[in-house]
Design a protein around this motif. Structure first.
Motif, PDB file in Angstrom:
ATOM      1  N   ALA A 113       0.824  -1.204   0.000  1.00  0.00           N
ATOM      2  CA  ALA A 113       0.000   0.000   0.000  1.00  0.00           C
ATOM      3  C   ALA A 113       0.863   1.261   0.000  1.00  0.00           C
ATOM      4  N   PHE A 114       1.938   1.264   0.784  1.00  0.00           N
ATOM      5  CA  PHE A 114       2.833   2.423   0.836  1.00  0.00           C
ATOM      6  C   PHE A 114       3.463   2.680  -0.529  1.00  0.00           C
ATOM      7  N   ARG A 115       3.976   1.624  -1.158  1.00  0.00           N
ATOM      8  CA  ARG A 115       4.603   1.782  -2.472  1.00  0.00           C
ATOM      9  C   ARG A 115       3.580   2.173  -3.527  1.00  0.00           C
ATOM     10  N   ALA A 116       2.401   1.601  -3.456  1.00  0.00           N
ATOM     11  CA  ALA A 116       1.373   1.873  -4.458  1.00  0.00           C
ATOM     12  C   ALA A 116       0.939   3.333  -4.416  1.00  0.00           C
ATOM     13  N   ARG A 117       0.703   3.864  -3.231  1.00  0.00           N
ATOM     14  CA  ARG A 117       0.254   5.254  -3.123  1.00  0.00           C
ATOM     15  C   ARG A 117       1.348   6.220  -3.561  1.00  0.00           C
ATOM     16  N   ALA A 118       2.603   5.899  -3.256  1.00  0.00           N
ATOM     17  CA  ALA A 118       3.709   6.746  -3.725  1.00  0.00           C
ATOM     18  C   ALA A 118       3.762   6.745  -5.249  1.00  0.00           C
ATOM     19  N   ALA A 119       3.572   5.576  -5.861  1.00  0.00           N
ATOM     20  CA  ALA A 119       3.580   5.491  -7.324  1.00  0.00           C
ATOM     21  C   ALA A 119       2.389   6.238  -7.917  1.00  0.00           C
ATOM     22  N   LEU A 120       1.223   6.115  -7.301  1.00  0.00           N
ATOM     23  CA  LEU A 120       0.030   6.799  -7.815  1.00  0.00           C
ATOM     24  C   LEU A 120       0.188   8.318  -7.756  1.00  0.00           C
ATOM     25  N   ARG A 121       0.806   8.823  -6.712  1.00  0.00           N
ATOM     26  CA  ARG A 121       1.008  10.270  -6.619  1.00  0.00           C
ATOM     27  C   ARG A 121       1.921  10.757  -7.742  1.00  0.00           C
ATOM     28  N   GLN A 122       2.957  10.012  -8.035  1.00  0.00           N
ATOM     29  CA  GLN A 122       3.854  10.402  -9.132  1.00  0.00           C
ATOM     30  C   GLN A 122       3.141  10.354 -10.478  1.00  0.00           C
ATOM     31  N   ILE A 123       2.349   9.322 -10.692  1.00  0.00           N
ATOM     32  CA  ILE A 123       1.652   9.180 -11.974  1.00  0.00           C
ATOM     33  C   ILE A 123       0.578  10.241 -12.115  1.00  0.00           C
ATOM     34  N   ALA A 124      -0.140  10.538 -11.037  1.00  0.00           N
ATOM     35  CA  ALA A 124      -1.152  11.600 -11.085  1.00  0.00           C
ATOM     36  C   ALA A 124      -0.513  12.937 -11.437  1.00  0.00           C
ATOM     37  N   ALA A 125       0.641  13.215 -10.862  1.00  0.00           N
ATOM     38  CA  ALA A 125       1.341  14.471 -11.149  1.00  0.00           C
ATOM     39  C   ALA A 125       1.799  14.510 -12.603  1.00  0.00           C
ATOM     40  N   ARG A 126       2.325  13.401 -13.108  1.00  0.00           N
ATOM     41  CA  ARG A 126       2.811  13.360 -14.488  1.00  0.00           C
ATOM     42  C   ARG A 126       1.683  13.550 -15.495  1.00  0.00           C
ATOM     43  N   HIS A 127       0.501  13.037 -15.177  1.00  0.00           N
ATOM     44  CA  HIS A 127      -0.633  13.120 -16.107  1.00  0.00           C
ATOM     45  C   HIS A 127      -1.519  14.338 -15.847  1.00  0.00           C
ATOM     46  N   GLY A 128      -1.167  15.141 -14.853  1.00  0.00           N
ATOM     47  CA  GLY A 128      -1.946  16.333 -14.559  1.00  0.00           C
ATOM     48  C   GLY A 128      -3.344  16.032 -14.064  1.00  0.00           C
TER      49      GLY A 128
END
Length: 225
Positions: A113-128
């Protein structure tokens, strides 16, 4: 799981989240090697059934006297298929409980869960993506005693339920989900224990920091330059 990695991208269409794949669609990955194709073939139930019944084909060819009894033994065929499916390719209830301890299972899920949420935050930022909810869905095959097969997708609910198109950088971000400390097999042991083979981890897009969004913008500018 993305239109950049799946040839038959129509199977990615969805009306509800989380989108599930195993047992529902046949996947055709782009650029897959022989090992992955063989693993996907094993996932096909019909192929497994036919493989289990090969002795019923071979025995009549080797002995004419046994041909009639063997070909007229449907109950034996069902028993063989059930044995292979339930005892060979799957774990018993006791075996699933022994796969991993309760405390270790909780630790592994927390790490995921910790790794997944960190990855999702990066992807959300990259895709605006600034509104709605992103989900990282990790789905695993329930077959045991063979190589784990894990499907990872990023799904979102805005403006409609869909799977995000992931470029090479997005996929590199997701690659950190599993390593020596938390492997696909480690997660599969937890899934066996709980008899649950899909994990759905959510992240609100609005919770992504301005710093992360700025870093994503600068990264894209640097890549463009």
């Amino acid at each position: 799981m993305s239109d950049t990695t799946i040839a038959n991208s129509r199977v990615l269409e969805t009306r509800a989240l989380p989108k599930k794949f195993f047992g529902r669609v046949q996947l055709l990955p782009k650029g897959a090697g022989m090992r992955l194709w063989l693993r996907l073939i094993v996932e096909m139930q019909l192929v497994r059934y036919l493989s289990a019944l090969l002795p019923f084909v071979a025995i009549p060819l080797m002995s004419r006297d046994l041909a009639l009894p063997v070909t007229q033994a449907p109950l034996a065929m069902l028993v063989v298929i059930a044995f292979v499916e339930m005892k060979v390719l799957r774990l018993s209830k006791a075996g699933r409980a022994r796969a991993v301890g309760e405390d270790e299972a909780a630790r592994r899920l927390d790490a995921l869960a910790f790794r997944a949420r960190a990855a999702l935050r990066q992807i959300a930022a990259r895709h605006g993506i600034a509104a709605g909810e992103l989900r990282l869905v990790v789905e695993q095959s329930e077959l045991a005693r063979i190589a784990p097969l894990t499907l990872v997708s990023v799904q979102c609910d805005q403006p409609a339920p869909r799977l995000l198109s992931l470029d090479a950088q997005d996929r590199a971000i997701l690659a950190v989900l599993f390593d020596a400390a938390l492997s696909e097999r480690d997660l599969l042991a937890v899934n066996h224990r709980e008899d649950r083979y899909i994990r759905d981890i959510a992240q609100e897009a609005r919770a992504v920091s301005a710093h992360a969004r700025l870093a994503a913008v600068l990264e894209k500018r640097g890549a463009g330059a």
